[in-house]
Enzyme design. Sequence first.
Site, PDB file in Angstrom:
ATOM      1  NE  ARG A 367      60.969  60.294 -58.462  1.00 53.96           N
ATOM      2  CZ  ARG A 367      61.145  59.731 -57.267  1.00 53.96           C
ATOM      3  NH1 ARG A 367      62.336  59.303 -56.894  1.00 53.96           N
ATOM      4  NH2 ARG A 367      60.126  59.584 -56.441  1.00 53.96           N
ATOM      5  CD  GLU A 457      54.452  55.666 -54.380  1.00 54.36           C
ATOM      6  OE1 GLU A 457      55.596  55.833 -53.895  1.00 54.36           O
ATOM      7  OE2 GLU A 457      53.410  55.990 -53.786  1.00 54.36           O
TER       8      GLU A 457
END
Length: 766
Positions: A367, A457
Amino acid sequence: MNGKGVNFFLSSLTILAEQSEQGNIDSSTKRGESAKLLFKTVTCIFRQVNMMWLNSHRHNINILAPPTKVISILIKLLAGIMSSNSLKENGVEVSVAKNYSNGHGGGVRDLYGEDSATEDQLITPWTFSVARYHYLAFDISKKTTWNLSFVAFIYVFGSVVICLCGRVNAGVFFLAMLDLFSDHLQKKNLNFFPHFMAFLDYVWLSLAYHRIVELFDNVMLHEAIIGCSLLRDPRYNKGLAFTEGERDAHYLRGLLPPAVFNQELQEKRLMHNLRQYEVPLHRYMALMDLQERNERLFYKLLIDNVEELLPVVYTPTVGEACQKYGSIFRRPQGLYISLKEKGKILEVLKNWPEKSIQVIVVTDGERILGLGDLGCQGMGIPVGKLSLYTALGGVRPSSCLPITIDVGTNNEKLLNDEFYIGLRQRRATGKEYAELLDEFMRAVKQNYGEKVLIQFEDFANHNAFDLLAKYSSSHLVFNDDIQGTASVVLAGLLASLKLVGGTLADHTFLFLGAGEAGTGIAELIALEISKQTKDPVEETRKKIWLVDSKGLIVSSRLESLQHFKKPWAHEHEPVKGLLDAVKAIKPTVLIGSSGVGKTFTKEVVETMASLNEKPLILALSNPTSQSECTAEEAYSWSKGRAIFASGSPFDPVEYEGKLFVPGQANNAYIFPGFGLGLIISGAIRVRDEMLLAASEALAAQVSEENYDKGLIYPPFSNIRKISAHIAAKVAAKAYDLGLASHLPRPKDLVKYAESCMYSPGYRSYR
C-alpha cells in the site's frame, strides 16, 4: 564433535593455561611440547569437524561456536603468554582496531570517527577491510621468523580478541589462522594429518570472500582510502572541494580538474542545475545520483533547501519514482528480502556492510502512499524516509537501513512488466507471510540488538495492525502510517485551537477513511482528550465518527466490521454518503484519510462552512493527485474561512486580495525527531505517551507569525530545531516511563539531542 574430542580439547587447554600461569610456556624445555600439544588439540578438533562437515554437506559454521569455558581458558592462556595487545616489528606497531565510540548519537558506534573530532580537526578517510587483516598477517609471517610458542600465541590471541569483540566464531578463526601460517608450520615439520590440510583448502574455497567477512565480523583493520577509491566512496568524496594539500596527500592529482570549490559553491551549482529540470522525477534521479557519489553534499543540499527539495525526495515525487522504479533502478540502496531468502534472513542482514544499525524502515510494498500495491518497487519509500531521518532528525546515515520485503504482488501491470525488479508471483498470505515476517523480526533483533528501531511503512491495513499489535511488546517498533500520521495530525489540531477556540473535547471530528491512518489518528485524539478531561477513552471516542466505503460506521454494522473499526461504531441511524454524514453529525473538524482524490466536494466544504465560522479541513491523502481537495478549493468554497492543511504540499492561494498559506500535515515533522528521541534515550519500547509528547512538542513550535498566516504547522525551514525539541520530549517521556537505557539522564535533553545530530559539513583530511 563428540564428547571425547571436547574433553580432550578442554583438558589440553587447561594444561597449557596452567603452564602459562607458572611461567613454563616460554621455557626452552616446555616450549616445543606446549605448542605441539596445542596443535595436536586443534588438529583433533578439526578432524572431528571435518567429518561432520562432509557428512552434512552444508556450510554450517555454527558447529564451531566455542562454549564460555573454552573462552575463559583461552584468556588465561593469553594472559600468561603476553600482557600487551600489540605487536611491534621493526618499530612499527600492529594492533587490532578499537571500538570507536564517544557516546554521541545515542550510543551508536562511531566507526568512522565522525563524532570523535570537532569540525576543525583533521581526520583520515578510513575504510574497514577484512581482507586486509588476512593479507597483513600473511605479509608479516613472510618477513618474520617465529618460534613455535609465538605461533601458538597468534592462534590463541587472535581467537580471544575475536570472541571478546562479539558474535564471532573462535573455532573458525583458528581455522583461518592455521591456513595463514600453513607454510610456516609445514617448514617446522609439525605432524599434521594430510586430510587436515585438504580440509583447510576445502573450507577456504567454500566460504568465499563474503563469508570470510562475516566470520571476522567486527575485528577489522583501518585502511586509508586514496586515489580513485576515495573519489568513489560517497562517505568521503568531496569532489572539487579537495584542497591542494589533500590532492597531494591522497594521490588525487590529475584525477580532478584543477579548480577548487568550497561546499557552498558546490551547493549553489547543484541547486542551479536541479532547477533546470522541468520534470520532478528527473530532479529525484539527480538527487539520488548525488547521494550515491557525495553523501555529505547531498545532505547539506537537503538541509539547506528542505522546503524546496522535500517534495522531490518524499511525497509527491517519490510516489512516481516507486511507480517507475524498475525503469530508473541503477544500483541497490537497501536490502531486498524475498521469499527466496526464507530460512536465511539472518545471513542476508549480515551482508549489509554497516553493523551498527539504529533505524530500519521496512515495507512490503502493498500500500504505497495512495497508489496501491507496487511490490518490490516500494523501496523508494524506505530510502526516502531514511534520507529524512538524517537530514531532518540528524540520525547518522551509516546507522540507517532501508529494507523491502518482497512476497510478490497482485498488481497485474507489474507482473506483466518486463522491467519489474521483484518476484513475479501473487502475494503470499496467511501462514507463509507470517512466518517470513516473524523470521525477519527475530533476525533483526538477533543481529542488531534490542534497541534497533523498526519502522513499518506502507503495509496494507490487515497486516499493519496485526504486526504492530504482535511485536510492540517484544520489539522497538513504530508504524508511521498509524502512529506517525496520528501524531502529526494531533499536533495540528492542538495548534489550531488558538485559531478556532475551545478545547479538544469541545470539538466533533468526522473522518473520511477508516484504515490505518484514520483509525490511528482517531485513537490518538481520543487518548489526548482522555488525558485532558480524565474521562475514560471509551467515552472520549464518542466525539469521533468515521465514514468508510459503506457509509458512516454505526453500531448496526458491528458484526461485519473489521476489528480495528469496531471501537468507532456508535449508536446512530445508517448514513450512506459523506455529505449526508456531515449534515447528520455536524462536525467542527473534517479529516480525509481515504486515499481517494476529489472526495471533499464543493457541497461538502460549503456545508462545513455553513456549520462553522472557521471550519477545520484536513485533506491528508498522498500524493497530490489523491488529495481529497486542493488548497484553492478549500479556501474558495469556504469563502476564505477554512483552516486548511494537507498531506502533500500546495502553493499559497490568493483569495479576494488575501494570501493564504496552506499547512502541510507531513509525517516528516514527527518521525525523524521521534526516532532521534528513542535513540538518544536508548528506549526499548514505544508507548502512546511518547506519541502524545511528540504532538505537544510540535504544536508548541508554531509561532504567532505562523498563526497570523493561518498556519497550524511551523515552517520546514526550522525542522532541525523542531526535531531536537520533539526528540527531547520523547526521550524525557521514555525516562519517565522507565523505558530508557542510556543512563544517567542528560540534564538538558534539547542540547543533548542537538549535539547528537549528524553534521554534513566537509571535514579536512590529513
